[in-house]
Design a protein around this motif. Structure first.
Motif, PDB file in Angstrom:
ATOM      1  N   ALA A 209       3.415  10.155  -5.115  1.00  0.00           N
ATOM      2  CA  ALA A 209       3.821  11.308  -4.312  1.00  0.00           C
ATOM      3  C   ALA A 209       4.401  12.400  -5.202  1.00  0.00           C
ATOM      4  CB  ALA A 209       4.846  10.881  -3.274  1.00  0.00           C
ATOM      5  N   ASP A 210       4.188  13.617  -4.777  1.00  0.00           N
ATOM      6  CA  ASP A 210       4.714  14.770  -5.498  1.00  0.00           C
ATOM      7  C   ASP A 210       5.556  15.571  -4.505  1.00  0.00           C
ATOM      8  OD1 ASP A 210       5.132  17.293  -6.641  1.00  0.00           O
ATOM      9  OD2 ASP A 210       3.243  17.195  -7.758  1.00  0.00           O
ATOM     10  N   LYS A 211       6.873  15.419  -4.596  1.00  0.00           N
ATOM     11  CA  LYS A 211       7.767  16.058  -3.637  1.00  0.00           C
ATOM     12  C   LYS A 211       7.621  17.574  -3.647  1.00  0.00           C
ATOM     13  CE  LYS A 211      12.522  16.140  -2.048  1.00  0.00           C
ATOM     14  NZ  LYS A 211      13.888  15.660  -2.242  1.00  0.00           N
ATOM     15  N   ALA A 212       7.437  18.159  -4.792  1.00  0.00           N
ATOM     16  CA  ALA A 212       7.307  19.623  -4.870  1.00  0.00           C
ATOM     17  C   ALA A 212       6.067  20.093  -4.113  1.00  0.00           C
ATOM     18  CB  ALA A 212       7.252  20.062  -6.327  1.00  0.00           C
TER      19      ALA A 212
ATOM     20  N   VAL B 279       0.844  -1.201   0.000  1.00  0.00           N
ATOM     21  CA  VAL B 279       0.000   0.000   0.000  1.00  0.00           C
ATOM     22  C   VAL B 279       0.876   1.247   0.000  1.00  0.00           C
ATOM     23  CG1 VAL B 279      -1.611   1.375   1.398  1.00  0.00           C
ATOM     24  CG2 VAL B 279      -2.009  -1.070   1.084  1.00  0.00           C
ATOM     25  N   PHE B 280       1.882   1.282   0.886  1.00  0.00           N
ATOM     26  CA  PHE B 280       2.741   2.467   0.968  1.00  0.00           C
ATOM     27  C   PHE B 280       3.573   2.642  -0.297  1.00  0.00           C
ATOM     28  CE2 PHE B 280       2.264   1.832   5.690  1.00  0.00           C
ATOM     29  CZ  PHE B 280       1.439   2.927   5.854  1.00  0.00           C
ATOM     30  N   THR B 281       3.994   1.546  -0.898  1.00  0.00           N
ATOM     31  CA  THR B 281       4.760   1.636  -2.143  1.00  0.00           C
ATOM     32  C   THR B 281       3.899   2.219  -3.253  1.00  0.00           C
ATOM     33  OG1 THR B 281       6.161  -0.220  -1.492  1.00  0.00           O
ATOM     34  CG2 THR B 281       6.068   0.302  -3.837  1.00  0.00           C
ATOM     35  N   ARG B 282       2.642   1.763  -3.346  1.00  0.00           N
ATOM     36  CA  ARG B 282       1.738   2.315  -4.366  1.00  0.00           C
ATOM     37  C   ARG B 282       1.477   3.798  -4.119  1.00  0.00           C
ATOM     38  NH1 ARG B 282      -1.200  -2.466  -3.564  1.00  0.00           N
ATOM     39  NH2 ARG B 282      -2.801  -1.324  -2.436  1.00  0.00           N
ATOM     40  N   ARG B 283       1.267   4.165  -2.856  1.00  0.00           N
ATOM     41  CA  ARG B 283       1.009   5.571  -2.547  1.00  0.00           C
ATOM     42  C   ARG B 283       2.233   6.431  -2.828  1.00  0.00           C
ATOM     43  NH1 ARG B 283      -2.147   6.637   2.888  1.00  0.00           N
ATOM     44  NH2 ARG B 283      -2.225   8.652   1.880  1.00  0.00           N
TER      45      ARG B 283
END
Length: 83
Positions: free
Chosen positions: A57-60, A49-53
């Motif tokens: 992710a958008d670091k900016a 789940v965390f890998t998919r999320r």
């Protein structure tokens, strides 16, 4: 809930350690193994789940959100340990 049998082949040293741990917990070896298996499966599924999320992710955007929060100091109890 349906149940299945699975012949488990494990080194005697691991089984002995599992028997001791089950006895300390006051449960049967079968219950101990079932709980350990459930914990491992849950950990692996959570990792998925965390890998998919993380893939979305958008670091900016994250850094922008942190910037908008501002330089407010930590609230009481939120401080980092000084070690």
């Amino acid at each position: 809930m349906s149940k299945s049998n699975y012949p488990l082949k494990a080194p005697e040293s691991i089984l002995a350690a599992a028997r001791r741990a089950a006895a300390r917990d006051g449960v049967s070896l079968n219950q101990f193994i079932n709980t350990a298996l459930a914990e491992k499966v849950a950990a692996l599924e959570a990792e998925e789940v965390f890998t998919r999320r993380a893939a979305h992710a958008d670091k900016a955007r994250f850094l922008d959100a942190l910037h908008r929060i501002g330089p407010e100091p930590p609230r009481p109890g939120d401080e980092l340990p000084r070690d």
